[in-house]
Scaffold this motif. Structure first.
Motif, mmCIF file in Angstrom:
data_model
loop_
_atom_site.group_PDB
_atom_site.id
_atom_site.type_symbol
_atom_site.label_atom_id
_atom_site.label_comp_id
_atom_site.label_asym_id
_atom_site.label_seq_id
_atom_site.Cartn_x
_atom_site.Cartn_y
_atom_site.Cartn_z
ATOM 1 N N THR A 1 0.769 -1.399 -0.031
ATOM 2 C CA THR A 1 -0.014 -0.101 -0.018
ATOM 3 C C THR A 1 0.909 1.177 -0.102
ATOM 4 N N VAL A 2 1.623 1.286 0.965
ATOM 5 C CA VAL A 2 2.865 2.494 0.964
ATOM 6 C C VAL A 2 3.528 2.586 -0.294
ATOM 7 N N ALA A 3 3.843 1.460 -0.985
ATOM 8 C CA ALA A 3 4.965 1.475 -2.129
ATOM 9 C C ALA A 3 4.018 2.061 -3.399
ATOM 10 N N ARG A 4 2.724 2.338 -3.335
ATOM 11 C CA ARG A 4 2.095 2.941 -4.460
ATOM 12 C C ARG A 4 2.175 4.180 -4.340
ATOM 13 N N THR A 5 2.603 4.841 -3.225
ATOM 14 C CA THR A 5 2.540 6.159 -3.138
ATOM 15 C C THR A 5 3.833 6.999 -3.749
ATOM 16 N N ARG A 6 3.856 8.225 -4.195
ATOM 17 C CA ARG A 6 4.718 9.011 -4.855
ATOM 18 C C ARG A 6 5.863 9.114 -3.746
ATOM 19 N N GLY A 7 5.566 9.355 -2.534
ATOM 20 C CA GLY A 7 6.637 9.549 -1.541
ATOM 21 C C GLY A 7 7.479 8.362 -1.475
ATOM 22 N N TRP A 8 6.887 6.986 -1.631
ATOM 23 C CA TRP A 8 7.867 6.101 -1.517
ATOM 24 C C TRP A 8 8.889 5.719 -2.751
ATOM 25 N N ARG A 9 8.224 6.073 -4.015
ATOM 26 C CA ARG A 9 9.088 5.792 -5.187
ATOM 27 C C ARG A 9 9.752 7.173 -5.353
ATOM 28 N N LEU A 10 9.782 8.141 -4.666
ATOM 29 C CA LEU A 10 10.757 9.195 -4.726
ATOM 30 C C LEU A 10 11.762 9.458 -3.714
ATOM 31 N N VAL A 11 11.799 8.275 -2.851
ATOM 32 C CA VAL A 11 12.831 8.267 -1.645
ATOM 33 C C VAL A 11 14.163 8.427 -2.298
ATOM 34 N N GLU A 12 14.907 9.284 -2.038
ATOM 35 C CA GLU A 12 16.254 9.656 -2.664
ATOM 36 C C GLU A 12 17.203 8.439 -1.930
ATOM 37 N N GLN A 13 17.883 7.847 -2.745
ATOM 38 C CA GLN A 13 18.800 6.703 -2.255
ATOM 39 C C GLN A 13 20.083 6.906 -3.226
ATOM 40 N N GLY A 14 21.187 6.322 -2.762
ATOM 41 C CA GLY A 14 22.215 5.948 -3.979
ATOM 42 C C GLY A 14 21.897 4.762 -4.683
ATOM 43 N N PRO A 15 22.661 4.384 -5.550
ATOM 44 C CA PRO A 15 22.216 3.465 -6.642
ATOM 45 C C PRO A 15 22.386 2.005 -5.967
ATOM 46 N N THR A 16 23.289 1.883 -5.285
ATOM 47 C CA THR A 16 23.732 0.533 -4.876
ATOM 48 C C THR A 16 22.643 0.188 -3.710
ATOM 49 N N ARG A 17 22.209 1.291 -2.937
ATOM 50 C CA ARG A 17 21.147 0.971 -1.952
ATOM 51 C C ARG A 17 19.842 0.705 -2.691
ATOM 52 N N ARG A 18 19.600 1.589 -3.606
ATOM 53 C CA ARG A 18 18.396 1.442 -4.473
ATOM 54 C C ARG A 18 18.125 -0.090 -4.981
ATOM 55 N N LEU A 19 19.251 -0.555 -5.759
ATOM 56 C CA LEU A 19 19.249 -1.855 -6.235
ATOM 57 C C LEU A 19 18.828 -2.691 -5.215
ATOM 58 N N GLY A 20 19.245 -2.711 -4.023
ATOM 59 C CA GLY A 20 18.897 -3.514 -2.839
ATOM 60 C C GLY A 20 17.460 -3.268 -2.429
ATOM 61 N N VAL A 21 16.823 -2.206 -2.526
ATOM 62 C CA VAL A 21 15.547 -2.065 -2.358
ATOM 63 C C VAL A 21 14.549 -2.542 -3.288
ATOM 64 N N LEU A 22 15.227 -2.372 -4.487
ATOM 65 C CA LEU A 22 14.270 -3.026 -5.713
ATOM 66 C C LEU A 22 14.132 -4.520 -5.513
ATOM 67 N N ALA A 23 15.429 -5.155 -5.105
ATOM 68 C CA ALA A 23 15.230 -6.687 -5.060
ATOM 69 C C ALA A 23 14.458 -6.913 -3.755
ATOM 70 N N ALA A 24 14.688 -6.069 -2.778
ATOM 71 C CA ALA A 24 13.873 -6.415 -1.484
ATOM 72 C C ALA A 24 12.157 -6.413 -1.945
ATOM 73 N N GLU A 25 11.881 -5.326 -2.545
ATOM 74 C CA GLU A 25 10.382 -5.203 -3.226
ATOM 75 C C GLU A 25 10.004 -6.469 -3.830
ATOM 76 N N ARG A 26 10.632 -6.944 -4.487
ATOM 77 C CA ARG A 26 10.224 -8.121 -5.128
ATOM 78 C C ARG A 26 9.719 -9.185 -4.313
ATOM 79 N N TYR A 27 10.316 -9.362 -3.236
ATOM 80 C CA TYR A 27 10.203 -10.494 -2.284
ATOM 81 C C TYR A 27 8.745 -10.108 -1.703
ATOM 82 N N SER A 28 8.180 -9.137 -1.705
ATOM 83 C CA SER A 28 7.083 -8.770 -1.206
ATOM 84 C C SER A 28 5.850 -8.532 -2.283
#
Length: 316
Positions: A129-156
């Motif tokens: 539910t939170v991941a559908r918000t613009r606030g979640w999608r626009l969280v500023e992260q370095g690319p390595t961390r963002r790659l990890g978040v994208l991988a974590a999202e897939r598990y949910s």
């Protein structure tokens, strides 16, 4: 390092390093326990959730890369069950979601458990539910961390149009930088890119593009030698885990030499300090949990991946 210590290390295999490391972790499982401060506002995440998440991540890989009858598998499975119990079988993730809805670390820790089949549907629903918000999608992260978040999202079950390949190519490793620009920060970044691309060694090397694999094959050996020479045992373990995840990135002599040096640095207790002198003693008092838990977990992680790839005995 004494000659006796080196000779003793040469008689120990990768498997011995893994068993000793997980033995130390098991003996210190109480120090991975979440206290009342785990849900405190502005709590010290690095001393509460971070160690627990790393324990879960490593144990999830060890259980995947070892057969059920293997004592390493049994020990890792028991430690994983202990870690899951600390989260109240996932219920605390839902509490954290309500308290810090836009924090990504709960999802990243949860993904380690989900990779082992330990799930909490209520948390996954709330996270989606939170991941559908613009606030979640626009969280500023370095690319390595963002790659990890994208991988974590897939598990949910969370998907987004952002292409992971573009994020990957924006990392230090993805840009194929001049090899002499390697330093500790870049080293930790590149290892985690490989971990994310290979699902922490559980999915095999297919996720690592050929151009990155070729670059690692050319430069991993001198980088690893530099870290071993500097007694940076923690980063050395991470680089050895990369070597086990990218076939052919180290030739057999370099691989064997690296493991011999790492085995010599491991304490008789099984602990491996993040940095510092190698040998049988702890002259600087660096065997404390905070200075050892991550590097000791990574020693078990790298050794389990190496053992799974090369079989029992010396790496080849």
């Amino acid at each position: 390092m004494s000659a006796v210590t080196v000779r003793a290390a040469e008689t120990r295999g990768v498997r011995d390093v893994a068993e000793a490391a997980l033995g130390w972790v098991a003996a210190h499982r109480a120090e991975f326990t979440l206290g009342e401060d785990a849900l405190a506002a502005y709590g010290q995440v690095d001393s509460t959730w971070k160690p627990l998440g790393e324990l879960a991540q490593v144990c999830a890989t060890v259980t995947r890369r070892t057969p059920p009858a293997d004592p390493l598998h049994t020990r890792a499975r028991d430690l994983l069950a202990h870690a899951w119990d600390q989260t109240e079988r996932g219920a605390l993730f839902l509490d954290m979601q309500r308290q810090e809805p836009f924090a990504t670390y709960p999802l990243e820790v949860y993904a380690a458990f989900a990779a082992a089949g330990l799930r909490h549907p209520g948390y996954e629903t709330a996270a989606a539910t939170v991941a559908r918000t613009r606030g979640w999608r626009l969280v500023e992260q370095g690319p390595t961390r963002r790659l990890g978040v994208l991988a974590a999202e897939r598990y949910s079950g969370i998907t987004r149009p952002e292409p992971a390949a573009a994020v990957r190519d924006g990392t230090w490793l993805g840009g194929l930088p001049e090899p002499w620009t390697f330093e500790a920060h870049a080293g930790y970044a590149l290892t985690h890119v490989v971990f994310h691309l290979t699902d922490w060694g559980r999915a095999g090397p297919a996720g690592v593009p050929p151009r990155l694999a070729a670059y690692l094959t050319q430069w991993l050996a001198p980088w690893l030698d530099t870290c071993l020479e500097a007694r940076m045992w923690d980063l050395s373990c991470e680089l050895l885990a990369v070597a086990a995840s990218v076939p052919g990135s180290l030739d057999p002599p370099a691989h064997q030499e690296a493991w011999s040096r790492l085995a010599a640095a491991q304490r008789p207790s099984g602990a491996l300090p993040e940095t510092g002198p190698a040998g049988d003693t702890d002259p600087d008092g660096t065997d404390g949990f905070g200075h050892c838990y991550h590097s000791t977990l990574l020693a078990a992680f790298a050794a389990a991946l190496t053992d799974a790839r090369h079989g029992q005995g010396a790496p080849g």
